[in-house]
Design a protein around this motif. Structure first.
Motif, mmCIF file in Angstrom:
data_model
loop_
_atom_site.group_PDB
_atom_site.id
_atom_site.type_symbol
_atom_site.label_atom_id
_atom_site.label_comp_id
_atom_site.label_asym_id
_atom_site.label_seq_id
_atom_site.Cartn_x
_atom_site.Cartn_y
_atom_site.Cartn_z
ATOM 1 N N ASN A 154 -2.593 2.532 3.598
ATOM 2 C CA ASN A 154 -2.027 1.191 3.719
ATOM 3 C C ASN A 154 -0.515 1.274 3.978
ATOM 4 O O ASN A 154 0.198 2.038 3.329
ATOM 5 C CB ASN A 154 -2.319 0.401 2.438
ATOM 6 C CG ASN A 154 -1.777 -1.001 2.514
ATOM 7 O OD1 ASN A 154 -0.616 -1.239 2.192
ATOM 8 N ND2 ASN A 154 -2.590 -1.933 2.966
ATOM 9 N N ASP A 156 1.864 -0.811 3.347
ATOM 10 C CA ASP A 156 2.714 -1.225 2.225
ATOM 11 C C ASP A 156 2.948 -0.056 1.274
ATOM 12 O O ASP A 156 4.060 0.150 0.780
ATOM 13 C CB ASP A 156 2.070 -2.380 1.448
ATOM 14 C CG ASP A 156 1.955 -3.638 2.288
ATOM 15 O OD1 ASP A 156 2.815 -3.845 3.158
ATOM 16 O OD2 ASP A 156 1.003 -4.399 2.071
ATOM 17 N N GLY A 208 -4.718 -8.291 1.018
ATOM 18 C CA GLY A 208 -3.558 -7.456 1.344
ATOM 19 C C GLY A 208 -2.394 -7.620 0.380
ATOM 20 O O GLY A 208 -1.448 -6.830 0.407
ATOM 21 N N LYS A 212 0.388 -4.649 -1.560
ATOM 22 C CA LYS A 212 1.796 -5.041 -1.368
ATOM 23 C C LYS A 212 2.524 -5.116 -2.710
ATOM 24 O O LYS A 212 3.638 -4.614 -2.856
ATOM 25 C CB LYS A 212 1.855 -6.389 -0.639
ATOM 26 C CG LYS A 212 3.178 -6.606 0.108
ATOM 27 C CD LYS A 212 3.234 -7.935 0.862
ATOM 28 C CE LYS A 212 2.172 -8.110 1.902
ATOM 29 N NZ LYS A 212 2.205 -7.110 2.981
HETATM 30 MG MG LIG Z 1 -1.236 -5.524 4.496
#
Ligand SMILES: [Mg+2]
Ligand SMILES: Nc1ncnc2c1ncn2[C@@H]1O[C@H](COP(=O)(O)OP(=O)(O)OP(=O)(O)O)[C@@H](O)[C@H]1O
Length: 251
Positions: A154, A156, A208, A212
């Motif tokens: 990912n 992030d 998401g 994050k």
């Molecule tokens: Mg994302």
């Protein structure tokens, strides 16, 4: 030199014109922006085009061999090179690379259920620093190797770990929402790290936003505050660097 890690959400790509202008302007001011980008939307687009089915679990894309190829092609290819070209066209100096290049991101399989998805195990910021020292803006596509396979990591998480490895001064996430919303949909202007656990328990944070927020918490090892800002707003990046309080601050 002040180092700012800027995560550009794939969901805001295409509306990133002023973000890239801001990045070039910051670099010219002697600030050192380090860009990490996602590309979720573009990946979905290409998976659909190619007829490859995928699903999400815990905000992460379940990645098999076939979808991994698409993920790498889209992130390290299309999205990364589009960003680099756009920055260079604006008069900036950008070098694109990925978590695979120079062995920057060492990853490990996150969860067997997710397939070729990795967590960041360690970061070698050396190649990124070399790019910075040569006077370029590094533009980093997420991804990492576990010694055997390439893994989908990912963006992030890569950004958060990059902030720690570079001992960055600021961590800014540009995304497609105005900030982190509470249960009633009202945006938090400040979120204290102690509050995050209960928001996760109450499922106020989903999709998401989960990786994050974890990335924000990680980056707090280096920065005083991590910021989640609406990258669709013109010059949001410049405004937040100049101290305007927009979006959500996590401290
Ligand atoms: Mg994302
Ligand atoms: N409490 C919350 N507040 C705000 N957004 C939330 C919340 N919970 C979940 N979300 C979702 O998180 C999304 C942002 O994460 P997402 O991964 O989709 O984008 P991104 O990280 O900017 O892009 P990319 O993953 O391509 O890099 C928002 O669009 C929203 O749907």
């Amino acid at each position: 030199m002040k180092t700012i890690v800027v995560k550009i959400g794939g969901s805001t790509l295409g509306e990133h014109d002023t973000t890239l202008e801001d990045i070039v302007a910051l670099h010219k001011q002697g600030i050192c922006p380090v860009v990490v980008h996602g590309g979720g939307k573009k990946i979905t687009e290409w998976l659909d085009k190619l007829g490859v089915a995928t699903e999400f679990k815990k905000g992460l894309r379940v990645t098999d061999e076939q979808s991994l190829e698409v993920v790498v092609a889209v992130l390290c290819g299309i999205v990364n090179k589009e960003l680099v070209s756009a920055i260079n066209k604006l008069g900036g100096k950008a070098v694109g690379l990925s978590g695979f290049d120079g062995g920057v991101i060492e990853a490990e399989v996150a969860d067997e259920e997710l397939g070729y998805v990795g967590d960041v195990k360690s970061v070698d910021a050396g190649p990124i620093k070399a790019v910075i020292d040569a006077g370029y803006i590094p533009v980093i596509a997420p991804g990492g190797h576990d010694g055997k396979h390439m893994l989908n990591v990912n963006a992030d998480s890569v950004a958060g770990e990059m902030a720690v490895a570079l001992k960055a001064d600021e961590m800014i996430f540009l995304t497609d929402v105005e900030g982190v919303r509470d249960k009633s949909g009202t945006m938090f202007s400040t979120l204290h790290k102690e509050e995050v656990g209960s928001l996760l328990d109450m499922e106020v944070l989903s999709g998401g936003m989960i990786p994050k927020i974890y990335a924000c918490l990680r980056s707090l090892l280096s920065v005083d505050a991590a910021r989640i800002v609406d990258g669709r707003q013109p010059h949001a990046l410049m405004e937040v660097v100049e101290g305007k309080s927009i979006g959500t601050v996590i401290r």
